[in-house]
Design a protein around this motif. Structure first.
Motif, PDB file in Angstrom:
ATOM      1  N   HIS A   1      86.268  95.752  64.384  1.00 38.68           N
ATOM      2  CA  HIS A   1      87.038  95.285  63.091  1.00 38.68           C
ATOM      3  C   HIS A   1      86.129  96.002  61.804  1.00 38.68           C
ATOM      4  O   HIS A   1      87.004  96.808  61.067  1.00 38.68           O
ATOM      5  CB  HIS A   1      86.330  93.813  62.843  1.00 38.68           C
ATOM      6  CG  HIS A   1      86.866  93.498  61.696  1.00 38.68           C
ATOM      7  ND1 HIS A   1      87.423  92.216  61.527  1.00 38.68           N
ATOM      8  CD2 HIS A   1      88.215  93.394  60.775  1.00 38.68           C
ATOM      9  CE1 HIS A   1      88.276  91.832  60.190  1.00 38.68           C
ATOM     10  NE2 HIS A   1      88.816  92.522  59.859  1.00 38.68           N
ATOM     11  N   PHE A   2      85.812  96.683  62.154  1.00 38.10           N
ATOM     12  CA  PHE A   2      84.770  97.540  61.537  1.00 38.10           C
ATOM     13  C   PHE A   2      85.552  98.622  60.616  1.00 38.10           C
ATOM     14  O   PHE A   2      85.753  99.350  60.239  1.00 38.10           O
ATOM     15  CB  PHE A   2      82.958  97.623  61.357  1.00 38.10           C
ATOM     16  CG  PHE A   2      82.307  97.853  60.454  1.00 38.10           C
ATOM     17  CD1 PHE A   2      82.442  97.448  59.215  1.00 38.10           C
ATOM     18  CD2 PHE A   2      82.231  99.956  60.655  1.00 38.10           C
ATOM     19  CE1 PHE A   2      81.366  98.171  58.118  1.00 38.10           C
ATOM     20  CE2 PHE A   2      81.496 100.196  59.818  1.00 38.10           C
ATOM     21  CZ  PHE A   2      80.971  99.289  58.320  1.00 38.10           C
ATOM     22  N   THR A   3      86.114  99.225  62.662  1.00 41.46           N
ATOM     23  CA  THR A   3      86.282 100.935  62.321  1.00 41.46           C
ATOM     24  C   THR A   3      87.877 100.533  61.943  1.00 41.46           C
ATOM     25  O   THR A   3      88.009 101.691  60.850  1.00 41.46           O
ATOM     26  CB  THR A   3      86.249 100.816  63.343  1.00 41.46           C
ATOM     27  OG1 THR A   3      84.452 101.246  63.866  1.00 41.46           O
ATOM     28  CG2 THR A   3      86.996 102.408  64.223  1.00 41.46           C
ATOM     29  N   ARG A   4      87.816  99.625  61.442  1.00 45.70           N
ATOM     30  CA  ARG A   4      89.234  99.286  60.912  1.00 45.70           C
ATOM     31  C   ARG A   4      89.392  99.259  59.525  1.00 45.70           C
ATOM     32  O   ARG A   4      90.787 100.066  58.922  1.00 45.70           O
ATOM     33  CB  ARG A   4      90.323  98.187  61.842  1.00 45.70           C
ATOM     34  CG  ARG A   4      90.830  98.300  62.917  1.00 45.70           C
ATOM     35  CD  ARG A   4      91.851  96.910  63.456  1.00 45.70           C
ATOM     36  NE  ARG A   4      91.448  95.858  63.725  1.00 45.70           N
ATOM     37  CZ  ARG A   4      90.666  94.939  63.900  1.00 45.70           C
ATOM     38  NH1 ARG A   4      90.183  95.964  65.421  1.00 45.70           N
ATOM     39  NH2 ARG A   4      90.018  93.808  64.453  1.00 45.70           N
ATOM     40  N   VAL A   5      88.642  98.475  59.039  1.00 50.54           N
ATOM     41  CA  VAL A   5      88.816  98.730  57.743  1.00 50.54           C
ATOM     42  C   VAL A   5      88.049  99.798  57.280  1.00 50.54           C
ATOM     43  O   VAL A   5      89.101 100.789  56.188  1.00 50.54           O
ATOM     44  CB  VAL A   5      87.397  97.855  57.431  1.00 50.54           C
ATOM     45  CG1 VAL A   5      86.783  97.590  55.996  1.00 50.54           C
ATOM     46  CG2 VAL A   5      88.172  96.529  57.555  1.00 50.54           C
ATOM     47  N   VAL A   6      87.074 101.139  57.565  1.00 49.68           N
ATOM     48  CA  VAL A   6      86.899 102.238  57.197  1.00 49.68           C
ATOM     49  C   VAL A   6      88.228 102.830  58.091  1.00 49.68           C
ATOM     50  O   VAL A   6      88.347 104.065  56.592  1.00 49.68           O
ATOM     51  CB  VAL A   6      85.706 102.883  58.140  1.00 49.68           C
ATOM     52  CG1 VAL A   6      85.423 104.177  57.944  1.00 49.68           C
ATOM     53  CG2 VAL A   6      83.796 101.729  57.725  1.00 49.68           C
TER      54      VAL A   6
END
Length: 269
Positions: free
Chosen positions: A15-20
């Motif tokens: 999820h954090f990767t998709r935000v970035v």
């Protein structure tokens, strides 16, 4: 200043990767604010000059299993860094199957966000991949430029249609004009329009609904008088397309607000 954090859960990491990755599609550089409770990704472009502003707020407890922060002082317990989201995205791509990921602020040849990912291995020896991402530390005197923007008074606030549908429409319209007129009203109607000397194309959306904004005191008198009056904005179609192409977090709802005066249909006829 000290900062270190750790992600153990694969779902949180993804999820954090998709935000970035979404932020990477919008800008080459941005400011990251670390506070005890939140992480903010901020882009403070001059909207009046055609720039793009961005405010992304993440609760750190939703992503990190460990989170330690020591800012400049007790009354300024935060850290502001300028970073390339593309570099952060590349580092996170190598960590998608990691057992855990550690992120910390270090000083090598320059200040860096160091990302260390322990990857699974068939042997008894662990494999750790480390990335040093150069950053610039923002001095405290400039922090006021990266505070949460104030929501302006708006004429219309409306939920957008599904972003995939909207992207399909915009992709077709981009070949006709460099600018797109977006208009909406309080009846849940939204139009995407291309108007040139040679062609006029309009896509209509209905029954989109409106975000709940408390007691509704933001509504103007003209809104209450005529719910069918259209608020509109003329925007660079490439900016809209860039936003739609960058979405990787699959939002359940997206909204759009118009802060201009109404453009009454009866005057346009």
């Amino acid at each position: 200043m000290k900062f270190r954090a750790k992600i153990n859960d694969v779902g949180c990491l993804n999820h954090f990767t998709r935000v970035v990755n979404t932020i990477t599609k919008l800008t080459k550089t941005c400011v990251v604010r670390f506070t005890p409770d939140n992480i903010f990704f901020v882009l403070s472009g001059k909207v009046t000059n055609g720039g793009v502003s961005m405010w992304c707020e993440l609760l750190q407890v939703n992503f990190f299993d460990e989170y330690q922060l020591e800012g400049l002082s007790a009354d300024a317990n935060e850290i502001c860094l300028e970073v390339s989201p593309e570099n952060l995205s590349r580092a996170l791509k190598t960590a998608q199957n990691a057992k855990f990921v550690k992120i910390k602020l270090t000083k090598k040849h320059c200040p860096c966000l160091t990302l260390a990912a322990e990857l699974p291995s068939l042997s008894s020896f662990s494999r750790t991949v480390t990335h040093d991402i150069p950053v610039d530390i923002i001095p405290r005197r400039l922090w006021h430029d990266f505070k949460e923007p104030i929501m302006p008074d708006f004429d219309v606030s409306i939920y957008l249609p599904p972003l995939k549908t909207m992207k399909s429409v915009v992709d077709r319209m981009k070949n006709l004009s460099n600018y797109l007129v977006v208009e909406a009203n309080h009846s849940g109607e939204m139009n995407l329009k291309i108007e040139t000397d040679l062609v006029s194309v309009t896509t209509h959306f209905k029954d989109l609904g409106h975000p709940p904004w408390g007691d509704g005191t933001s509504q103007t008198a003209s809104q209450r008088r005529d719910v069918e009056a259209m608020a509109h904005a003329r925007v660079d179609i490439r900016k809209i397309q860039q936003f739609l192409m960058g979405q990787q977090v699959n939002p359940s709802k997206s909204m759009c607000t118009f802060s201009r005066r109404f453009y009454p249909k009866r005057l346009a006829q």
